[in-house]
Design a protein around this motif. Sequence first.
Motif, PDB file in Angstrom:
ATOM      1  N   ALA A   1       4.695   4.333   5.741  1.00  0.00           N
ATOM      2  CA  ALA A   1       4.246   3.425   5.017  1.00  0.00           C
ATOM      3  C   ALA A   1       3.918   2.028   5.587  1.00  0.00           C
ATOM      4  CB  ALA A   1       5.444   3.335   3.855  1.00  0.00           C
ATOM      5  N   GLY A   2       4.402   1.941   6.954  1.00  0.00           N
ATOM      6  CA  GLY A   2       4.377   0.867   7.685  1.00  0.00           C
ATOM      7  C   GLY A   2       5.388  -0.420   7.254  1.00  0.00           C
ATOM      8  N   ILE A   3       6.404   0.122   6.519  1.00  0.00           N
ATOM      9  CA  ILE A   3       7.417  -1.028   6.332  1.00  0.00           C
ATOM     10  C   ILE A   3       8.631  -0.014   6.249  1.00  0.00           C
ATOM     11  CG2 ILE A   3       6.890  -0.620   3.774  1.00  0.00           C
ATOM     12  CD1 ILE A   3       7.159  -3.379   3.471  1.00  0.00           C
ATOM     13  N   PRO A   4       9.902  -0.668   6.368  1.00  0.00           N
ATOM     14  CA  PRO A   4      11.124  -0.121   6.132  1.00  0.00           C
ATOM     15  C   PRO A   4      11.229   0.155   4.488  1.00  0.00           C
ATOM     16  CG  PRO A   4      11.442  -1.803   7.706  1.00  0.00           C
ATOM     17  CD  PRO A   4      10.068  -1.803   7.165  1.00  0.00           C
TER      18      PRO A   4
ATOM     19  N   ARG B   1      13.173   6.577   9.463  1.00  0.00           N
ATOM     20  CA  ARG B   1      12.102   6.687  10.446  1.00  0.00           C
ATOM     21  C   ARG B   1      10.770   7.283   9.896  1.00  0.00           C
ATOM     22  NH1 ARG B   1      10.181  10.808  13.275  1.00  0.00           N
ATOM     23  NH2 ARG B   1      11.954  12.267  12.382  1.00  0.00           N
ATOM     24  N   VAL B   2      10.911   8.056   8.996  1.00  0.00           N
ATOM     25  CA  VAL B   2       9.505   8.648   8.545  1.00  0.00           C
ATOM     26  C   VAL B   2       8.982   7.669   7.620  1.00  0.00           C
ATOM     27  CG1 VAL B   2       8.663  10.486   6.953  1.00  0.00           C
ATOM     28  CG2 VAL B   2      10.424  11.070   8.807  1.00  0.00           C
ATOM     29  N   PHE B   3       9.881   7.149   6.616  1.00  0.00           N
ATOM     30  CA  PHE B   3       9.272   6.308   5.615  1.00  0.00           C
ATOM     31  C   PHE B   3       8.452   4.955   6.395  1.00  0.00           C
ATOM     32  CE2 PHE B   3       8.814   2.805   2.707  1.00  0.00           C
ATOM     33  CZ  PHE B   3       9.003   3.385   1.459  1.00  0.00           C
TER      34      PHE B   3
ATOM     35  N   ASP C   1       0.786  -1.195  -0.257  1.00  0.00           N
ATOM     36  CA  ASP C   1      -0.089   0.043  -0.026  1.00  0.00           C
ATOM     37  C   ASP C   1       0.849   1.449  -0.124  1.00  0.00           C
ATOM     38  OD1 ASP C   1      -2.194  -1.439   0.084  1.00  0.00           O
ATOM     39  OD2 ASP C   1      -2.244  -1.569   2.286  1.00  0.00           O
ATOM     40  N   LEU C   2       0.234   2.262  -0.399  1.00  0.00           N
ATOM     41  CA  LEU C   2       0.946   3.566  -0.431  1.00  0.00           C
ATOM     42  C   LEU C   2       0.737   4.122   1.058  1.00  0.00           C
ATOM     43  CD1 LEU C   2      -0.247   5.201  -3.901  1.00  0.00           C
ATOM     44  CD2 LEU C   2       1.936   4.120  -3.424  1.00  0.00           C
ATOM     45  N   ALA C   3       1.522   5.144   1.070  1.00  0.00           N
ATOM     46  CA  ALA C   3       1.573   5.545   2.601  1.00  0.00           C
ATOM     47  C   ALA C   3       0.300   6.412   2.734  1.00  0.00           C
ATOM     48  CB  ALA C   3       2.543   6.862   2.441  1.00  0.00           C
ATOM     49  N   ARG C   4      -0.360   6.420   4.064  1.00  0.00           N
ATOM     50  CA  ARG C   4      -1.663   6.811   4.609  1.00  0.00           C
ATOM     51  C   ARG C   4      -1.755   8.015   4.198  1.00  0.00           C
ATOM     52  NH1 ARG C   4       0.448   3.388   8.717  1.00  0.00           N
ATOM     53  NH2 ARG C   4       1.378   5.246   9.682  1.00  0.00           N
TER      54      ARG C   4
END
Length: 325
Positions: free
Chosen positions: A258-261, A252-254, A211-214
């Motif tokens: 995104a919920g994934i490294p 950290r931000v990604f 998925d794309l970032a929220r």
Amino acid sequence: MRAFLIIAPDGSLLFEAAGVADILGHANRFCPNADGGAYRIAFAGTQAHRVVHGASGLNLLADHRLADLDPATEWDTIVIVGRGTSEDEGNKVADWVRRAAPNARRVVSICGGAMVLAQAGLLDGRRATTHWRLLDTLQSRFPNVIVERGPIYVRDGPIWTSAGVTAGFDLTLALIEDDYGFTTARNVAQELVMFLRRPGGQSQFSRYVVDLARNPGPIRELQSWILDHLTEDLSVERLAEHVAMSPRNFTRVFSREAGIPPAKYVEEVRLDAARQRLEQGSGSVEQIARATGFGNGLNLRRVFERNLRITPTEYRERFRMLSVA
């Protein structure tokens, strides 16, 4: 004789429940020394009546209403097929299973049934799996569960969970092997024209849905950019530079957005692209590796074997479109 209780919530795929029962029933034919047969099977519905309404419109008449069964009754194995169609139904099943689990030797879930086991607290600190569409939901809703994304079934102590739909049949054969040995399980598999061990290993071959970032912003835009530039340098340092962040802050931000490294995201989208090309195209493994950013066939093979327990060539043989020459 081992007593199995199969709980079938409303809206289930009935062939899951019926298939498990049929596989266990066939085991009775190959255990002549078992007292009265290998297994005694009972169905329980979750509604106020005994009719289980299947997702296809077909119905199953259960032996019991779950509400009528005493959780203190001893069962060898309790199997939950699916998670039901309403929150209230799921809550009632989870509460019953929570009280019944200490009196059963094993508790098993098939497909979305893992959500019920997690809700009952039975998966806390344990390894588990479920249908690939529910893996992220299981992990986010129940962070204490150790979610396994590759296997088609997972055993952790007395708790067994399976991936989606027919993976429950693989798990059932594994239960038979655990109970009565390899020969019995093999005989059942041969009788039903099933694989006792699936070719290519026990992987559910789930489609990675990345998925794309929220939230809208630079991370989501970067994800879209990555999809169009798979062959470029997509190292963390390069991606951080692309969005004008330090590598540490970017990671950290990604990961938060995104919920994934970021490195795992890149690997998964490249893997997904390679899988699509293997399914739909006729290019060589080397060509596909280069086109999806893996560089060479050896790197592609390593990623396939690590994530899917199968080689790219074996994957193509199993999932290639029939129209591809």
